[in-house]
Structures are given as structure tokens and as C-alpha cells.
Design a protein around this motif. Structure first.
Motif, PDB file in Angstrom:
ATOM      1  N   LYS A  55       0.819  -1.207   0.000  1.00 26.54           N
ATOM      2  CA  LYS A  55       0.000   0.000   0.000  1.00 26.54           C
ATOM      3  C   LYS A  55       0.859   1.267   0.000  1.00 26.54           C
ATOM      4  O   LYS A  55       0.516   2.237  -0.680  1.00 26.54           O
ATOM      5  N   HIS A  56       1.958   1.258   0.712  1.00 25.17           N
ATOM      6  CA  HIS A  56       2.777   2.481   0.770  1.00 25.17           C
ATOM      7  C   HIS A  56       3.343   2.825  -0.615  1.00 25.17           C
ATOM      8  O   HIS A  56       3.503   3.993  -0.952  1.00 25.17           O
ATOM      9  N   SER A  57       3.641   1.836  -1.454  1.00 26.14           N
ATOM     10  CA  SER A  57       4.114   2.111  -2.824  1.00 26.14           C
ATOM     11  C   SER A  57       2.998   2.751  -3.648  1.00 26.14           C
ATOM     12  O   SER A  57       3.230   3.685  -4.416  1.00 26.14           O
ATOM     13  N   ALA A  58       1.782   2.261  -3.468  1.00 27.93           N
ATOM     14  CA  ALA A  58       0.632   2.839  -4.172  1.00 27.93           C
ATOM     15  C   ALA A  58       0.378   4.268  -3.698  1.00 27.93           C
ATOM     16  O   ALA A  58       0.062   5.155  -4.502  1.00 27.93           O
ATOM     17  N   LEU A  59       0.529   4.530  -2.399  1.00 31.43           N
ATOM     18  CA  LEU A  59       0.337   5.880  -1.851  1.00 31.43           C
ATOM     19  C   LEU A  59       1.380   6.850  -2.406  1.00 31.43           C
ATOM     20  O   LEU A  59       1.050   7.993  -2.748  1.00 31.43           O
ATOM     21  N   THR A  60       2.615   6.397  -2.523  1.00 33.53           N
ATOM     22  CA  THR A  60       3.679   7.230  -3.091  1.00 33.53           C
ATOM     23  C   THR A  60       3.354   7.585  -4.538  1.00 33.53           C
ATOM     24  O   THR A  60       3.438   8.749  -4.944  1.00 33.53           O
ATOM     25  N   ALA A  61       2.943   6.582  -5.323  1.00 35.50           N
ATOM     26  CA  ALA A  61       2.600   6.818  -6.729  1.00 35.50           C
ATOM     27  C   ALA A  61       1.380   7.721  -6.857  1.00 35.50           C
ATOM     28  O   ALA A  61       1.305   8.558  -7.753  1.00 35.50           O
TER      29      ALA A  61
END
Length: 188
Positions: A42-48
Motif C-alpha cells: 500500500k505504501h508504494s501505491a500511496l507514493t505513486a
């Protein structure tokens, strides 16, 4: 159902982020889910999403359908036509909380109807080991709704000779030997 979730980035136009490794100055978007970048964290999706101006969406696995008997399926089906389906299910369930919970789950997630087991019913009459005789029950063609018997040295299969558990009880055949019919129509 698995607890793992998958994430994607979606914009206000309903399009998904194509590739987060591209320049975020001009992100590319697509309606094609097959081309969408899927994130496991989820944190990768939030960054993107913060870089591209989109928001994170979660993909959820479809829950497994519940397996019901024909009688249980009828209750769930009838509940779909009621103003208060949960009350209908509760009022028509005679087996308590666990079944009520199962029927509610089937109402919400969908269900399949279990195929009822069928059996060949016979009595061993004796005879020599290599030439045993059996009396086998079958549905009477002459008197519908009744059973008849035939003598054979080999138990035969066919729709006329297959009985469900409730039919075995109905015809009083509980003291007979029974052999479950497999998918190919033959006994085990």
C-alpha cells in the motif's frame, strides 16, 4: 479468502495509472486494467498516487460461494423477493444460528446447490462366491411411485436403480446394502 490485498492508482476520470516509473510530471492513464500497474504494498501505491494526482483503490477478492442443499437454496431464493430478507431467513430456518449465518452468507455472496448423492440399493442373496445373487431395488415402471426387485448376479446401474438418502428412507430400504453412484453413473 486471502487477506492479501492488491492496490492501484485511479484518477477522477476513472482511469488507472499506467506505469509509476514514468515521469510523474505527465502520468499516463488507462481504462485497461490489464495494462494497469498493480501494487502489492500500500505504501508504494500511496507514493505513486501522491506523485500522479490520483488516489489509491483496493482490489478485493470475490468471496467463495456457499454450498447449500436444495431446501436451503429455496429459502435464500425466496428471501430475495422479501422486504426484510434477513427476517425471512431467520423465520424459515429451523436449525439455529449456524445455519442462519450460512444462509445469510449465501444471500450476500451467492451460492451453489450441492448435488445430492445417489445410491444403488441391493440385498445379497448368497450363492457361490463366483456366482453371487443379488436382489436389486429399482423404480417400478408399471406402478410409478413404488419400487420393485429383480434378481441378478451383478448389481446394475441406471437412473431407474438410483436412490437418494431420503428415497431410501421413504421406501424403507435402510436395512439394505447400498453403493454410492459416482459421476460416471457406476457404483464405487
Amino acid at each position: 479468502m486471502s487477506e492479501e490485498k492488491l492496490y492501484a492508482v485511479k484518477n477522477d476520470e476513472g482511469k488507472y495509472l499506467l506505469d509509476s516509473s514514468l515521469s510523474m510530471d505527465y502520468p499516463e492513464w488507462t481504462k485497461d486494467l490489464d495494462s494497469t500497474e498493480i501494487f502489492v504494498e500500500k505504501h508504494s501505491a500511496l507514493t505513486a498516487s501522491s506523485s500522479s494526482g490520483g488516489h489509491v483503490v483496493t482490489f478485493v477478492e470475490e468471496p467463495e460461494k456457499v454450498v447449500l442443499s436444495e431446501e436451503q437454496a429455496k429459502i435464500v431464493e425466496d428471501a430475495h423477493g422479501c422486504m426484510w430478507p434477513a427476517k425471512y431467513i431467520a423465520d424459515n430456518n429451523r436449525s439455529g444460528y449456524e445455519l442462519e449465518r450460512l444462509l445469510m452468507e449465501a444471500y450476500v455472496n451467492g451460492y451453489t446447490v450441492a448435488k445430492e448423492k445417489k445410491y444403488l440399493v441391493f440385498k445379497e442373496l448368497g450363492g457361490k462366491d463366483q456366482n453371487k445373487l443379488f436382489a436389486q431395488a429399482y423404480r417400478s415402471l408399471i406402478h410409478p411411485g413404488t419400487i420393485s426387485w429383480f434378481i441378478t448376479n451383478e448389481v446394475k446401474s441406471g437412473p431407474w436403480a438410483q436412490f437418494t438418502e431420503s428415497e431410501i428412507e421413504q421406501y424403507g430400504l435402510q436395512d439394505c446394502e447400498k453403493e454410492e453412484v459416482t459421476d460416471d453413473g457406476m457404483g464405487c
